[in-house]
Design a protein around this motif. Structure first.
Motif, PDB file in Angstrom:
ATOM      1  N   SER A  14     -23.011  20.881 -24.295  1.00  0.00           N
ATOM      2  CA  SER A  14     -24.577  20.465 -24.623  1.00  0.00           C
ATOM      3  C   SER A  14     -24.343  18.901 -24.230  1.00  0.00           C
ATOM      4  O   SER A  14     -25.476  18.844 -23.999  1.00  0.00           O
ATOM      5  N   MET A  15     -23.285  17.837 -24.919  1.00  0.00           N
ATOM      6  CA  MET A  15     -23.492  16.879 -24.276  1.00  0.00           C
ATOM      7  C   MET A  15     -23.730  16.360 -23.590  1.00  0.00           C
ATOM      8  O   MET A  15     -23.325  14.736 -22.712  1.00  0.00           O
ATOM      9  N   LYS A  16     -22.568  17.124 -22.267  1.00  0.00           N
ATOM     10  CA  LYS A  16     -22.204  16.760 -20.944  1.00  0.00           C
ATOM     11  C   LYS A  16     -23.897  16.574 -20.174  1.00  0.00           C
ATOM     12  O   LYS A  16     -23.800  18.165 -20.404  1.00  0.00           O
ATOM     13  N   LYS A  17     -23.634  16.495 -19.139  1.00  0.00           N
ATOM     14  CA  LYS A  17     -24.415  16.654 -17.811  1.00  0.00           C
ATOM     15  C   LYS A  17     -24.110  16.431 -17.004  1.00  0.00           C
ATOM     16  O   LYS A  17     -23.255  16.271 -16.408  1.00  0.00           O
ATOM     17  N   ILE A  18     -24.963  16.575 -15.931  1.00  0.00           N
ATOM     18  CA  ILE A  18     -24.024  16.851 -14.069  1.00  0.00           C
ATOM     19  C   ILE A  18     -25.014  15.464 -14.143  1.00  0.00           C
ATOM     20  O   ILE A  18     -26.214  15.020 -14.124  1.00  0.00           O
ATOM     21  N   ILE A  19     -23.533  15.000 -13.151  1.00  0.00           N
ATOM     22  CA  ILE A  19     -24.256  12.788 -12.775  1.00  0.00           C
ATOM     23  C   ILE A  19     -23.750  12.988 -11.066  1.00  0.00           C
ATOM     24  O   ILE A  19     -22.715  14.106 -11.112  1.00  0.00           O
ATOM     25  N   VAL A  20     -24.323  12.116 -10.645  1.00  0.00           N
ATOM     26  CA  VAL A  20     -24.551  12.597  -9.125  1.00  0.00           C
ATOM     27  C   VAL A  20     -22.989  10.839  -9.104  1.00  0.00           C
ATOM     28  O   VAL A  20     -23.510  10.506 -10.023  1.00  0.00           O
ATOM     29  N   ILE A  21     -21.700  11.444  -8.702  1.00  0.00           N
ATOM     30  CA  ILE A  21     -21.047  10.575  -8.837  1.00  0.00           C
ATOM     31  C   ILE A  21     -20.735   9.868  -6.905  1.00  0.00           C
ATOM     32  O   ILE A  21     -20.196   8.636  -6.937  1.00  0.00           O
ATOM     33  N   ASN A  22     -21.365  10.144  -6.313  1.00  0.00           N
ATOM     34  CA  ASN A  22     -21.018   9.665  -4.659  1.00  0.00           C
ATOM     35  C   ASN A  22     -22.463   9.681  -4.448  1.00  0.00           C
ATOM     36  O   ASN A  22     -23.226  10.634  -4.840  1.00  0.00           O
ATOM     37  N   PRO A  23     -22.775   8.294  -3.936  1.00  0.00           N
ATOM     38  CA  PRO A  23     -24.011   8.343  -3.131  1.00  0.00           C
ATOM     39  C   PRO A  23     -24.559   9.225  -2.124  1.00  0.00           C
ATOM     40  O   PRO A  23     -23.701  10.120  -1.389  1.00  0.00           O
ATOM     41  N   ILE A  24     -25.927   9.544  -2.140  1.00  0.00           N
ATOM     42  CA  ILE A  24     -26.129  11.039  -1.238  1.00  0.00           C
ATOM     43  C   ILE A  24     -27.530  10.294  -0.614  1.00  0.00           C
ATOM     44  O   ILE A  24     -28.569   9.778  -1.764  1.00  0.00           O
ATOM     45  N   ASN A  25     -28.147  10.666   0.773  1.00  0.00           N
ATOM     46  CA  ASN A  25     -28.598   9.804   1.431  1.00  0.00           C
ATOM     47  C   ASN A  25     -30.282  10.966   1.232  1.00  0.00           C
ATOM     48  O   ASN A  25     -29.796  12.514   1.282  1.00  0.00           O
ATOM     49  N   LYS A  26     -31.009  10.700   1.366  1.00  0.00           N
ATOM     50  CA  LYS A  26     -31.944  11.910   1.223  1.00  0.00           C
ATOM     51  C   LYS A  26     -31.994  12.700   2.630  1.00  0.00           C
ATOM     52  O   LYS A  26     -31.610  11.489   4.044  1.00  0.00           O
ATOM     53  N   GLY A  27     -32.458  13.371   2.110  1.00  0.00           N
ATOM     54  CA  GLY A  27     -32.151  15.270   3.503  1.00  0.00           C
ATOM     55  C   GLY A  27     -31.049  15.658   3.628  1.00  0.00           C
ATOM     56  O   GLY A  27     -30.486  16.300   4.108  1.00  0.00           O
TER      57      GLY A  27
END
Length: 75
Positions: A14-27
């Motif tokens: 419950s302490m861990k969350k989903i994190i985006v680690i690489n840049p993602i562009n819209k679309g």
């Protein structure tokens, strides 16, 4: 064999969350390589398989920078 989740394990999940680690562009389409679970703030998305399945393959609505905590309003 099935792993039994102890109360300690449950607290750590419950302490861990989903994190985006690489840049993602819209679309762009979200792939597993873009995501990682790390400790985040209380309002993040818990990295359960059911939550990950909701995210993978969806198109992103916003440009996301590295190490941004993921939320469902981004898809």
């Amino acid at each position: 064999t099935k792993k039994i989740i102890t109360p300690s394990d449950q607290k750590n999940i419950s302490m861990k969350k989903i994190i985006v680690i690489n840049p993602i562009n819209k679309g762009d389409t979200i792939k597993e390589k873009h995501l990682m679970s790390m400790r985040g703030n209380q309002n993040g998305l818990i990295p359960l398989e059911s939550n990950i399945r909701k995210i993978i393959g969806k198109k992103i609505k916003v440009n996301i920078k590295t190490t941004t905590q993921f939320s469902l309003n981004m898809i």
